[in-house]
Design a protein around this motif. Sequence first.
Motif, PDB file in Angstrom:
ATOM      1  N   SER A   1       0.843  -1.197   0.000  1.00  0.00           N
ATOM      2  CA  SER A   1       0.000   0.000   0.000  1.00  0.00           C
ATOM      3  C   SER A   1       0.877   1.246   0.000  1.00  0.00           C
ATOM      4  N   PHE A   2       0.264   2.373  -0.303  1.00  0.00           N
ATOM      5  CA  PHE A   2       0.949   3.656  -0.242  1.00  0.00           C
ATOM      6  C   PHE A   2       0.876   4.166   1.190  1.00  0.00           C
ATOM      7  N   ASP A   3       1.953   4.777   1.685  1.00  0.00           N
ATOM      8  CA  ASP A   3       1.880   5.387   3.012  1.00  0.00           C
ATOM      9  C   ASP A   3       1.382   6.822   2.885  1.00  0.00           C
ATOM     10  N   ARG A   4       1.239   7.504   3.995  1.00  0.00           N
ATOM     11  CA  ARG A   4       0.660   8.844   4.019  1.00  0.00           C
ATOM     12  C   ARG A   4       1.465   9.833   3.179  1.00  0.00           C
ATOM     13  N   ARG A   5       2.771   9.805   3.292  1.00  0.00           N
ATOM     14  CA  ARG A   5       3.632  10.719   2.538  1.00  0.00           C
ATOM     15  C   ARG A   5       3.489  10.507   1.035  1.00  0.00           C
ATOM     16  N   GLU A   6       3.436   9.255   0.618  1.00  0.00           N
ATOM     17  CA  GLU A   6       3.285   8.942  -0.806  1.00  0.00           C
ATOM     18  C   GLU A   6       1.923   9.400  -1.331  1.00  0.00           C
ATOM     19  N   LEU A   7       0.880   9.143  -0.548  1.00  0.00           N
ATOM     20  CA  LEU A   7      -0.455   9.564  -0.974  1.00  0.00           C
ATOM     21  C   LEU A   7      -0.578  11.084  -1.034  1.00  0.00           C
ATOM     22  N   GLN A   8       0.085  11.796  -0.117  1.00  0.00           N
ATOM     23  CA  GLN A   8       0.065  13.260  -0.169  1.00  0.00           C
ATOM     24  C   GLN A   8       0.692  13.763  -1.459  1.00  0.00           C
ATOM     25  N   ALA A   9       1.799  13.186  -1.866  1.00  0.00           N
ATOM     26  CA  ALA A   9       2.464  13.604  -3.101  1.00  0.00           C
ATOM     27  C   ALA A   9       1.599  13.282  -4.318  1.00  0.00           C
ATOM     28  N   ILE A  10       1.031  12.093  -4.346  1.00  0.00           N
ATOM     29  CA  ILE A  10       0.213  11.684  -5.496  1.00  0.00           C
ATOM     30  C   ILE A  10      -1.067  12.507  -5.575  1.00  0.00           C
ATOM     31  N   LEU A  11      -1.759  12.671  -4.442  1.00  0.00           N
ATOM     32  CA  LEU A  11      -3.013  13.425  -4.453  1.00  0.00           C
ATOM     33  C   LEU A  11      -2.778  14.919  -4.673  1.00  0.00           C
ATOM     34  N   GLY A  12      -1.622  15.434  -4.291  1.00  0.00           N
ATOM     35  CA  GLY A  12      -1.280  16.822  -4.599  1.00  0.00           C
ATOM     36  C   GLY A  12      -1.184  17.035  -6.104  1.00  0.00           C
ATOM     37  N   LEU A  13      -0.497  16.124  -6.781  1.00  0.00           N
ATOM     38  CA  LEU A  13      -0.403  16.173  -8.241  1.00  0.00           C
ATOM     39  C   LEU A  13      -1.788  15.989  -8.865  1.00  0.00           C
ATOM     40  N   TYR A  14      -2.548  15.043  -8.341  1.00  0.00           N
ATOM     41  CA  TYR A  14      -3.889  14.778  -8.871  1.00  0.00           C
ATOM     42  C   TYR A  14      -4.769  16.035  -8.757  1.00  0.00           C
ATOM     43  N   GLY A  15      -4.714  16.715  -7.633  1.00  0.00           N
ATOM     44  CA  GLY A  15      -5.508  17.919  -7.434  1.00  0.00           C
ATOM     45  C   GLY A  15      -5.145  19.026  -8.418  1.00  0.00           C
ATOM     46  N   ARG A  16      -3.854  19.194  -8.678  1.00  0.00           N
ATOM     47  CA  ARG A  16      -3.421  20.203  -9.656  1.00  0.00           C
ATOM     48  C   ARG A  16      -3.913  19.861 -11.062  1.00  0.00           C
ATOM     49  N   MET A  17      -3.860  18.589 -11.419  1.00  0.00           N
ATOM     50  CA  MET A  17      -4.290  18.187 -12.756  1.00  0.00           C
ATOM     51  C   MET A  17      -5.816  18.251 -12.900  1.00  0.00           C
ATOM     52  N   VAL A  18      -6.563  17.987 -11.846  1.00  0.00           N
ATOM     53  CA  VAL A  18      -8.014  18.138 -11.884  1.00  0.00           C
ATOM     54  C   VAL A  18      -8.360  19.618 -12.048  1.00  0.00           C
ATOM     55  N   ALA A  19      -7.654  20.485 -11.323  1.00  0.00           N
ATOM     56  CA  ALA A  19      -7.893  21.924 -11.430  1.00  0.00           C
ATOM     57  C   ALA A  19      -7.577  22.427 -12.843  1.00  0.00           C
ATOM     58  N   ALA A  20      -6.614  21.807 -13.502  1.00  0.00           N
ATOM     59  CA  ALA A  20      -6.272  22.179 -14.871  1.00  0.00           C
ATOM     60  C   ALA A  20      -7.244  21.574 -15.882  1.00  0.00           C
ATOM     61  N   GLY A  21      -8.119  20.670 -15.436  1.00  0.00           N
ATOM     62  CA  GLY A  21      -9.112  20.069 -16.313  1.00  0.00           C
ATOM     63  C   GLY A  21      -8.621  18.885 -17.110  1.00  0.00           C
ATOM     64  N   GLU A  22      -7.462  18.328 -16.758  1.00  0.00           N
ATOM     65  CA  GLU A  22      -6.902  17.212 -17.527  1.00  0.00           C
ATOM     66  C   GLU A  22      -7.325  15.846 -16.993  1.00  0.00           C
ATOM     67  N   TRP A  23      -7.462  15.717 -15.687  1.00  0.00           N
ATOM     68  CA  TRP A  23      -7.842  14.456 -15.071  1.00  0.00           C
ATOM     69  C   TRP A  23      -9.185  14.616 -14.378  1.00  0.00           C
ATOM     70  N   ARG A  24      -9.960  13.524 -14.340  1.00  0.00           N
ATOM     71  CA  ARG A  24     -11.280  13.606 -13.719  1.00  0.00           C
ATOM     72  C   ARG A  24     -11.567  12.512 -12.696  1.00  0.00           C
ATOM     73  N   ASP A  25     -10.854  11.416 -12.749  1.00  0.00           N
ATOM     74  CA  ASP A  25     -11.173  10.305 -11.861  1.00  0.00           C
ATOM     75  C   ASP A  25      -9.905   9.523 -11.548  1.00  0.00           C
ATOM     76  N   TYR A  26      -9.943   8.746 -10.472  1.00  0.00           N
ATOM     77  CA  TYR A  26      -8.799   7.901 -10.122  1.00  0.00           C
ATOM     78  C   TYR A  26      -9.285   6.613  -9.472  1.00  0.00           C
ATOM     79  N   ALA A  27      -8.381   5.659  -9.414  1.00  0.00           N
ATOM     80  CA  ALA A  27      -8.648   4.389  -8.727  1.00  0.00           C
ATOM     81  C   ALA A  27      -7.369   3.949  -8.043  1.00  0.00           C
ATOM     82  N   ILE A  28      -7.503   3.329  -6.883  1.00  0.00           N
ATOM     83  CA  ILE A  28      -6.345   2.810  -6.149  1.00  0.00           C
ATOM     84  C   ILE A  28      -6.532   1.307  -5.979  1.00  0.00           C
ATOM     85  N   ASP A  29      -5.508   0.552  -6.327  1.00  0.00           N
ATOM     86  CA  ASP A  29      -5.525  -0.900  -6.157  1.00  0.00           C
ATOM     87  C   ASP A  29      -4.356  -1.305  -5.267  1.00  0.00           C
TER      88      ASP A  29
END
Length: 127
Positions: free
Chosen positions: A32-60
């Motif tokens: 699994s991803f730890d808290r630090r890793e998820l913060q980095a990934i979700l930070g990038l995800y939030g920026r890309m959603v704000a830019a309108g490039e990404w809309r959804d995600y899934a974690i496995d």
Amino acid sequence: MSDQEPIRFTPRAAPSAPPAASVPQSVPVQVSFDRRELQAILGLYGRMVAAGEWRDYAIDFLREQAVFSVFRRASEAPLYRIEKTPKLARRQGTYAVVTTTGLILKRGHDLARVLDVLDRKLRLVTT
């Protein structure tokens, strides 16, 4: 010396191994991803959603790797997969960014440097 009996050694049976249930396993049940890793990934995800490039995600969370998949639309195949594979930590690196076609864009030991391939920053273009 002939009056004494020779000393005889009888081999003993080897100690039996403990039951498999009591032996601690070093392999985790799932990665699994730890808290630090998820913060980095979700930070990038939030920026890309704000830019309108990404809309959804899934974690496995699988047995040998954890995968964060990014989608433009929920009904499509993922644009990118951010993979964490601890088994590859000593070789290519634990983290990788993979495209829909399976092309590995970047692989490495540091998640922030691997995510830089997806984080499009403004650059000054001179002509």
